[in-house]
Design a protein around this motif. Structure first.
Motif, PDB file in Angstrom:
ATOM      1  N   LEU A   1       0.844  -1.203   0.000  1.00 37.14           N
ATOM      2  CA  LEU A   1       0.000   0.000   0.000  1.00 37.14           C
ATOM      3  C   LEU A   1       0.880   1.254   0.000  1.00 37.14           C
ATOM      4  CD1 LEU A   1      -3.135   0.632   0.322  1.00 37.14           C
ATOM      5  CD2 LEU A   1      -2.653   0.979   2.739  1.00 37.14           C
ATOM      6  N   ALA A   2       1.930   1.202   0.825  1.00 39.16           N
ATOM      7  CA  ALA A   2       2.837   2.361   0.933  1.00 39.16           C
ATOM      8  C   ALA A   2       3.558   2.604  -0.387  1.00 39.16           C
ATOM      9  CB  ALA A   2       3.838   2.134   2.059  1.00 39.16           C
ATOM     10  N   ARG A   3       3.970   1.535  -1.046  1.00 36.31           N
ATOM     11  CA  ARG A   3       4.705   1.703  -2.310  1.00 36.31           C
ATOM     12  C   ARG A   3       3.815   2.294  -3.398  1.00 36.31           C
ATOM     13  NH1 ARG A   3       6.746  -3.617  -1.292  1.00 36.31           N
ATOM     14  NH2 ARG A   3       8.721  -3.462  -0.190  1.00 36.31           N
ATOM     15  N   ARG A   4       2.496   1.993  -3.313  1.00 36.22           N
ATOM     16  CA  ARG A   4       1.572   2.526  -4.324  1.00 36.22           C
ATOM     17  C   ARG A   4       1.537   4.055  -4.273  1.00 36.22           C
ATOM     18  NH1 ARG A   4      -3.974  -0.376  -3.426  1.00 36.22           N
ATOM     19  NH2 ARG A   4      -4.741   1.345  -4.654  1.00 36.22           N
ATOM     20  N   ILE A   5       1.708   4.589  -3.080  1.00 37.56           N
ATOM     21  CA  ILE A   5       1.638   6.049  -2.946  1.00 37.56           C
ATOM     22  C   ILE A   5       3.045   6.663  -3.003  1.00 37.56           C
ATOM     23  CG2 ILE A   5       1.746   6.243  -0.432  1.00 37.56           C
ATOM     24  CD1 ILE A   5      -0.596   8.132  -0.552  1.00 37.56           C
ATOM     25  N   GLY A   6       4.068   5.842  -2.774  1.00 37.77           N
ATOM     26  CA  GLY A   6       5.452   6.324  -2.787  1.00 37.77           C
ATOM     27  C   GLY A   6       5.943   6.594  -1.378  1.00 37.77           C
ATOM     28  N   VAL A   7       7.068   5.960  -1.015  1.00 37.09           N
ATOM     29  CA  VAL A   7       7.583   6.118   0.346  1.00 37.09           C
ATOM     30  C   VAL A   7       8.636   7.223   0.357  1.00 37.09           C
ATOM     31  CG1 VAL A   7       8.782   4.964   2.248  1.00 37.09           C
ATOM     32  CG2 VAL A   7       7.134   3.696   0.846  1.00 37.09           C
ATOM     33  N   GLU A   8       8.335   8.281   1.078  1.00 34.45           N
ATOM     34  CA  GLU A   8       9.283   9.385   1.190  1.00 34.45           C
ATOM     35  C   GLU A   8       9.722   9.468   2.648  1.00 34.45           C
ATOM     36  OE1 GLU A   8       9.316  14.213   0.553  1.00 34.45           O
ATOM     37  OE2 GLU A   8       7.587  13.081  -0.170  1.00 34.45           O
ATOM     38  N   GLU A   9      11.017   9.518   2.873  1.00 40.72           N
ATOM     39  CA  GLU A   9      11.484   9.566   4.268  1.00 40.72           C
ATOM     40  C   GLU A   9      11.302  10.972   4.848  1.00 40.72           C
ATOM     41  OE1 GLU A   9      14.774   6.999   5.557  1.00 40.72           O
ATOM     42  OE2 GLU A   9      15.207   6.858   3.404  1.00 40.72           O
ATOM     43  N   LYS A  10      11.113  11.103   6.138  1.00 40.19           N
ATOM     44  CA  LYS A  10      11.115  10.029   7.107  1.00 40.19           C
ATOM     45  C   LYS A  10       9.733   9.404   7.223  1.00 40.19           C
ATOM     46  CE  LYS A  10      15.050  11.709   9.604  1.00 40.19           C
ATOM     47  NZ  LYS A  10      15.566  12.256  10.853  1.00 40.19           N
ATOM     48  N   VAL A  11       9.770   8.147   7.688  1.00 43.35           N
ATOM     49  CA  VAL A  11       8.533   7.374   7.760  1.00 43.35           C
ATOM     50  C   VAL A  11       8.190   7.124   9.226  1.00 43.35           C
ATOM     51  CG1 VAL A  11       7.445   5.210   7.048  1.00 43.35           C
ATOM     52  CG2 VAL A  11       9.181   6.254   5.593  1.00 43.35           C
ATOM     53  N   CYS A  12       6.916   7.191   9.522  1.00 44.62           N
ATOM     54  CA  CYS A  12       6.481   6.968  10.902  1.00 44.62           C
ATOM     55  C   CYS A  12       5.277   6.032  10.907  1.00 44.62           C
ATOM     56  CB  CYS A  12       6.098   8.326  11.492  1.00 44.62           C
ATOM     57  SG  CYS A  12       5.130   8.236  12.974  1.00 44.62           S
ATOM     58  N   MET A  13       5.149   5.252  11.956  1.00 44.24           N
ATOM     59  CA  MET A  13       3.948   4.407  12.102  1.00 44.24           C
ATOM     60  C   MET A  13       3.077   4.972  13.203  1.00 44.24           C
ATOM     61  SD  MET A  13       4.442   0.307  11.958  1.00 44.24           S
ATOM     62  CE  MET A  13       2.754  -0.247  12.086  1.00 44.24           C
ATOM     63  N   SER A  14       1.776   5.004  12.957  1.00 43.22           N
ATOM     64  CA  SER A  14       0.844   5.395  14.013  1.00 43.22           C
ATOM     65  C   SER A  14      -0.258   4.351  14.079  1.00 43.22           C
ATOM     66  CB  SER A  14       0.269   6.795  13.728  1.00 43.22           C
ATOM     67  OG  SER A  14      -0.557   6.761  12.588  1.00 43.22           O
ATOM     68  N   GLY A  15      -1.184   4.534  15.014  1.00 47.45           N
ATOM     69  CA  GLY A  15      -2.262   3.545  15.160  1.00 47.45           C
ATOM     70  C   GLY A  15      -1.841   2.426  16.104  1.00 47.45           C
TER      71      GLY A  15
END
Lengths: 370, 264
Positions: free
Chosen positions: B202-216
């Motif tokens: 899912l993330a790759r579909r939108i493009g991963v730009e750093e920095k990355v964070c997880m929430s939830g």
């Protein structure tokens, strides 16, 4: 506006329209999506009535289809099996996608009382030889209609029908332009204008459009809303349209197959009527079911959004619609490159829970607004 | 006189709340394992007020977010959870450009600009694969608590492959693995990988730009975080407030509202 109620009534109850035509002694022929030569049906004095399916529970039709197929074609068969189309003379199905090809074959077994008429189009529609191929498809439709109606094909009658359809196209395009200036017209009301166009005789619908245009031109435009462009095959789900309205979104233009894509191309009468009609099909462009190696539809959507000053693009993706799914990544990339917010909502004819769609649309609005 | 605002995040399985003061400092947080349609939201509100020593009248503005935001009557406004997670994350980590939020029954990826505005987003399909619900179902089969999954995954050297994307099919697959004597930690590691792999797609579909964070809520599971770092090949920032990020974002929207009212 009183006239909007007439569109809504027609859009909500196609069976009532069908019964009225039958009472008036008219023969009705169903025309399946996406491009069917309605003018030919009209030239026989018959009523071509759109068959784009309906939001309904799929039961009997499941016997004929796998689970992973477009619900539009499934619901057409379901309605046929349930008697919703009883009284019509035939169903014409064009060969423009794999699901539509399957629809015709299954229809013959699922709804044997209503004859199926195939309309076979060429994959490459632009070269001159494609005109002959398209005309061969038309001749097959004509031959079947002759058997059903007991009448012969009349070239002059087709010319008259072509003019009726061109006039309706012109009015639909004019209405789309006028609606853009009227944010107070809700997404549901706008949808009813397009949906009723598939059910009503074009002469009747054109008369209503003239009435609407007069009223719109005299009315003061309402308060501005967030402007969006929609794209996809269908956008007639009342639940989805309500969410757009609740979020203050105005559809200022669309690239929906069941809406504006139908009315973009006129038939230029040059030479015989059948060749002219074949040229109309050949001239159609920017649609997921029409082969186009350049995918010019993608940039056309971005241009449409820019031209209409839209803040974003909403892709309403019919589940399991391969042609639309193939185009979606390209549309998304083009919109992102142009700095246009784009979101996608997957819909089908059986959808009941719109909670996720609601969250996506709300976030879409916030993205354009915040 | 101090002014306070409240953010409520009413999810599918949990309800969360945050109170901020006029300096946008966190005064109190509260979490209840009961989501929309339960007494969870009410418990959170009461818990927040009781533990902070505040009265209901002290709260100037409340913003609700999450799955149950529309049915919660105690809010002055509603904002979608995507915008709230974006806002909350920007508050915690201003340098973050990609937020991966895995909640109880959905997963989302958001792109943020330098000002913390959401510029793009994607949500998962209408199914439980790759969400907290998937982990719950799997923990249940293994007779573990969701909170134990991280510990179990850490014990494994190798991950067993869970090939099914669908939660129901994956459940059958895990049962088959158990029946053939599979090692539980290796299975748990495989389950975390399965969630990570779906979310990474899912993330790759939108493009991963750093920095990355997880929430939830799922961000609290180190097993999934580590698997996601391996899948995406980037470091993933994580705050102990991960599960409260949506509520924090809602409270920040409430603070904006109060601020703009005071300015006018």
């Amino acid at each position: 506006m009183e006239v909007l109620k007439k569109f809504e009534e027609a859009a909500k109850d196609p069976r009532a329209i069908l019964d009225r035509y039958l009472r008036e002694g008219k023969d009705v022929v169903l025309v399946a999506p996406v491009y069917t030569p309605e003018e030919i049906v009209h030239s026989f004095g018959m009523v071509p009535m759109g068959a784009w399916g309906a939001d309904t529970q799929l039961n009997g039709s499941k016997k004929y289809f796998p689970a992973f197929i477009c619900s539009i074609v499934q619901s057409i068969v379901e309605l046929g099996m349930n008697g919703a189309y009883d009284g019509v003379k035939a169903l014409i199905v064009p060969s423009l996608c794999d699901s539509l090809k399957v629809l015709g074959e299954n229809w013959k077994y699922a709804v044997p009382d209503i004859p199926f008429i195939p309309m076979t189009y060429p994959q490459n529609r632009k070269p001159e030889y494609a005109l002959e191929y398209t005309k061969a498809g038309y001749r097959r439709v004509i031959s079947d209609l002759e058997k059903i109606s007991g009448k012969g094909f009349d070239e002059n009658a087709l010319k008259v029908s072509i003019e009726v359809y061109n006039e309706h196209n012109r009015l639909m395009r004019e209405t789309a332009e006028e609606l853009r200036r009227h944010p107070e017209i809700t997404a549901e009301e706008r949808s009813a204008i397009y949906k009723s166009a598939t059910f009503l005789r074009k002469e009747e619908h054109s008369a209503l459009l003239k009435e609407l245009l007069q009223e719109l031109q005299a009315a003061t435009p309402g308060r501005e809303k967030i402007r969006i462009v929609t794209t996809g095959i269908l956008a007639d789900s009342p639940s989805l349209l309500q969410i757009l309205d609740e979020n203050g979104l105005q559809i200022v233009a669309d690239d929906i197959a069941a809406e504006s894509r139908q009315y973009k191309t006129d038939c230029v009468l040059e030479g015989d009527a059948l060749t002219s009609l074949a040229r109309k099909f050949s001239a159609r462009d920017n649609c997921s079911v029409l082969y186009d190696v350049k995918k010019s539809r993608v940039e056309a959507i971005v241009d449409l959004a820019k031209k209409t000053d839209a803040g974003g693009v909403l892709m309403i993706l019919t589940k399991f619609c391969d042609p639309e799914e193939f185009d979606y990544p390209l549309i998304r990339k083009a919109c992102e490159k142009a700095g246009l917010p784009i979101v996608e909502i997957e819909v089908d004819r059986q959808m009941e829970n719109y909670e996720q769609a609601s969250t996506i649309i709300e976030s879409f609005r916030e993205m354009m607004e915040l | 006189m101090s002014t306070y605002v409240m953010g409520m995040d009413i999810g599918s399985t949990t309800s969360k709340g945050v109170i901020l003061n006029e300096k946008r400092e966190i005064v109190k947080t509260f979490l209840v394992h009961a989501g929309t349609g339960t007494s969870g939201p009410q418990q959170v509100r009461e818990g927040l007020l009781k533990e902070s020593g505040l009265e209901a009248e002290d709260i100037l503005y409340t913003v609700a977010t999450g799955y149950g935001r529309k049915t919660y009557e105690g809010a002055d406004a509603q904002v979608s959870e995507l915008s709230c997670h974006g806002k909350g994350t920007h508050f915690l980590f201003p340098e973050v450009r990609t937020v991966i939020d895995i909640g109880g029954q959905d997963a989302k990826v958001l792109k943020l600009d330098a000002q913390g505005r959401m510029s793009n987003f994607l949500m998962n399909d209408k199914c439980a694969a790759g969400t907290g619900r998937f982990l719950e179902v799997m923990a249940n089969i293994l007779q573990l608590q969701v909170s134990d999954l991280e510990k179990e995954a850490a014990k494994a050297e190798e991950a067993l492959k869970i090939s099914s994307t669908c939660t129901v099919f994956a459940e059958s697959e895990v049962i088959s693995q158990l029946a053939s004597g599979a090692d539980t930690p290796a299975l748990v590691k495989g389950i975390c990988r399965s969630v990570a792999s779906r979310t990474a797609a899912l993330a790759r579909r939108i493009g991963v730009e750093e920095k990355v964070c997880m929430s939830g809520g799922v961000a609290n599971n180190g097993g999934v975080r580590q698997a996601l770092e391996e899948e995406l090949g980037v470091a993933i920032l994580y705050s102990p407030l991960a599960q409260l990020t949506g509520a924090l974002g809602a409270a920040l929207f409430a603070a904006d509202k109060v601020g703009s009212k005071e300015e006018s």
